[in-house]
Design a protein around this motif. Structure first.
Motif, PDB file in Angstrom:
ATOM      1  N   THR A  58       5.041  28.852  26.553  1.00 46.81           N
ATOM      2  CA  THR A  58       6.558  28.997  26.343  1.00 46.81           C
ATOM      3  C   THR A  58       6.597  28.838  24.828  1.00 46.81           C
ATOM      4  O   THR A  58       6.362  27.582  24.368  1.00 46.81           O
ATOM      5  CB  THR A  58       7.232  27.838  27.105  1.00 46.81           C
ATOM      6  N   ALA A  59       7.625  29.741  24.182  1.00 54.78           N
ATOM      7  CA  ALA A  59       7.961  29.578  22.962  1.00 54.78           C
ATOM      8  C   ALA A  59       8.685  28.463  22.663  1.00 54.78           C
ATOM      9  O   ALA A  59       9.642  27.915  23.202  1.00 54.78           O
ATOM     10  CB  ALA A  59       8.748  30.693  22.334  1.00 54.78           C
ATOM     11  N   LEU A  60       8.295  27.595  21.583  1.00 50.57           N
ATOM     12  CA  LEU A  60       9.218  26.482  21.027  1.00 50.57           C
ATOM     13  C   LEU A  60      10.462  26.719  20.361  1.00 50.57           C
ATOM     14  O   LEU A  60      10.855  27.961  20.287  1.00 50.57           O
ATOM     15  CB  LEU A  60       8.171  25.953  19.821  1.00 50.57           C
ATOM     16  N   PRO A  61      11.340  25.991  20.704  1.00 48.03           N
ATOM     17  CA  PRO A  61      12.795  26.227  20.124  1.00 48.03           C
ATOM     18  C   PRO A  61      12.456  26.399  18.377  1.00 48.03           C
ATOM     19  O   PRO A  61      11.772  25.895  17.782  1.00 48.03           O
ATOM     20  CB  PRO A  61      13.658  24.712  20.334  1.00 48.03           C
ATOM     21  N   VAL A  62      13.549  27.196  18.030  1.00 48.58           N
ATOM     22  CA  VAL A  62      13.658  27.592  16.599  1.00 48.58           C
ATOM     23  C   VAL A  62      13.795  26.430  15.591  1.00 48.58           C
ATOM     24  O   VAL A  62      13.109  26.559  14.663  1.00 48.58           O
ATOM     25  CB  VAL A  62      14.657  28.651  16.414  1.00 48.58           C
ATOM     26  N   ARG A  63      14.424  25.568  15.824  1.00 49.99           N
ATOM     27  CA  ARG A  63      14.467  24.346  15.034  1.00 49.99           C
ATOM     28  C   ARG A  63      14.485  22.995  15.878  1.00 49.99           C
ATOM     29  O   ARG A  63      14.860  23.040  17.121  1.00 49.99           O
ATOM     30  CB  ARG A  63      15.852  24.168  14.346  1.00 49.99           C
ATOM     31  N   ALA A  64      14.053  22.178  15.234  1.00 50.23           N
ATOM     32  CA  ALA A  64      14.152  20.619  15.833  1.00 50.23           C
ATOM     33  C   ALA A  64      15.450  20.253  16.025  1.00 50.23           C
ATOM     34  O   ALA A  64      16.442  20.198  14.965  1.00 50.23           O
ATOM     35  CB  ALA A  64      13.531  19.794  14.757  1.00 50.23           C
ATOM     36  N   SER A  65      15.702  19.246  17.022  1.00 53.40           N
ATOM     37  CA  SER A  65      16.927  18.515  17.128  1.00 53.40           C
ATOM     38  C   SER A  65      17.015  17.198  16.713  1.00 53.40           C
ATOM     39  O   SER A  65      18.147  16.775  16.388  1.00 53.40           O
ATOM     40  CB  SER A  65      17.488  18.712  18.711  1.00 53.40           C
ATOM     41  N   ALA A  66      15.879  16.766  16.406  1.00 54.22           N
ATOM     42  CA  ALA A  66      15.751  15.273  16.035  1.00 54.22           C
ATOM     43  C   ALA A  66      14.432  15.153  15.291  1.00 54.22           C
ATOM     44  O   ALA A  66      13.378  15.482  15.575  1.00 54.22           O
ATOM     45  CB  ALA A  66      15.953  14.186  17.048  1.00 54.22           C
ATOM     46  N   ALA A  67      14.105  14.218  14.540  1.00 54.28           N
ATOM     47  CA  ALA A  67      12.934  13.717  13.867  1.00 54.28           C
ATOM     48  C   ALA A  67      12.853  12.460  14.271  1.00 54.28           C
ATOM     49  O   ALA A  67      13.541  11.481  14.403  1.00 54.28           O
ATOM     50  CB  ALA A  67      13.039  13.795  12.288  1.00 54.28           C
ATOM     51  N   VAL A  68      11.549  12.122  14.836  1.00 56.90           N
ATOM     52  CA  VAL A  68      11.016  10.986  15.303  1.00 56.90           C
ATOM     53  C   VAL A  68      10.386  10.353  14.186  1.00 56.90           C
ATOM     54  O   VAL A  68       9.398  10.739  13.565  1.00 56.90           O
ATOM     55  CB  VAL A  68       9.900  10.975  16.516  1.00 56.90           C
ATOM     56  N   ASP A  91       6.881  12.956  13.031  1.00 53.54           N
ATOM     57  CA  ASP A  91       7.032  14.262  13.753  1.00 53.54           C
ATOM     58  C   ASP A  91       8.512  14.657  14.237  1.00 53.54           C
ATOM     59  O   ASP A  91       9.223  13.544  14.120  1.00 53.54           O
ATOM     60  CB  ASP A  91       6.065  14.002  14.990  1.00 53.54           C
ATOM     61  N   ARG A  92       8.629  15.627  14.861  1.00 54.22           N
ATOM     62  CA  ARG A  92       9.849  16.203  15.258  1.00 54.22           C
ATOM     63  C   ARG A  92       9.851  16.429  16.719  1.00 54.22           C
ATOM     64  O   ARG A  92       9.173  16.555  17.201  1.00 54.22           O
ATOM     65  CB  ARG A  92      10.415  17.244  14.376  1.00 54.22           C
ATOM     66  N   LEU A  93      11.122  16.280  17.359  1.00 55.50           N
ATOM     67  CA  LEU A  93      11.476  16.385  18.521  1.00 55.50           C
ATOM     68  C   LEU A  93      12.186  17.594  18.600  1.00 55.50           C
ATOM     69  O   LEU A  93      12.911  18.192  18.006  1.00 55.50           O
ATOM     70  CB  LEU A  93      12.314  15.328  19.065  1.00 55.50           C
TER      71      LEU A  93
END
Length: 93
Positions: A58-68, A91-93
């Motif tokens: 499954t393709a990843l979302p275009v942008r991250a919604s948060a950074a861990v 890393d990012r979420l």
């Protein structure tokens, strides 16, 4: 929902702050995904998949919604700089 995003970020930051690497995070991601009824994809800062609740391929979302950023969370808890002894996980979420 913003409160869901905050809960997911807290849980993943907690995982990162207590583990040397992301090994085993897939279980946490799947558990959170079921509880929140939404997809959760965790990638490295450069977009490499680490864990994903979606089906493989499954393709990843275009942008991250948060950074861990577990290092900053842990440093605040420790109240001192321990950067030299801690693993780097930006890393990012």
């Amino acid at each position: 929902m913003l409160s869901d995003d905050s809960a997911i970020l807290r849980k993943l930051s907690g995982f990162a702050a207590t583990h040397a690497d992301w090994a085993g995070v897939q279980t946490t991601v799947c558990t959170l995904s079921c509880a929140m009824d939404r997809r959760i994809a965790l990638t490295s800062a450069n977009g490499r998949p680490i864990a994903d609740s979606a089906a493989p391929g499954t393709a990843l979302p275009v942008r991250a919604s948060a950074a861990v950023d577990p290092l900053s969370t842990l440093l605040r808890r420790l109240g001192r700089c321990a950067e030299a002894r801690l693993p780097s996980k930006s890393d990012r979420l």
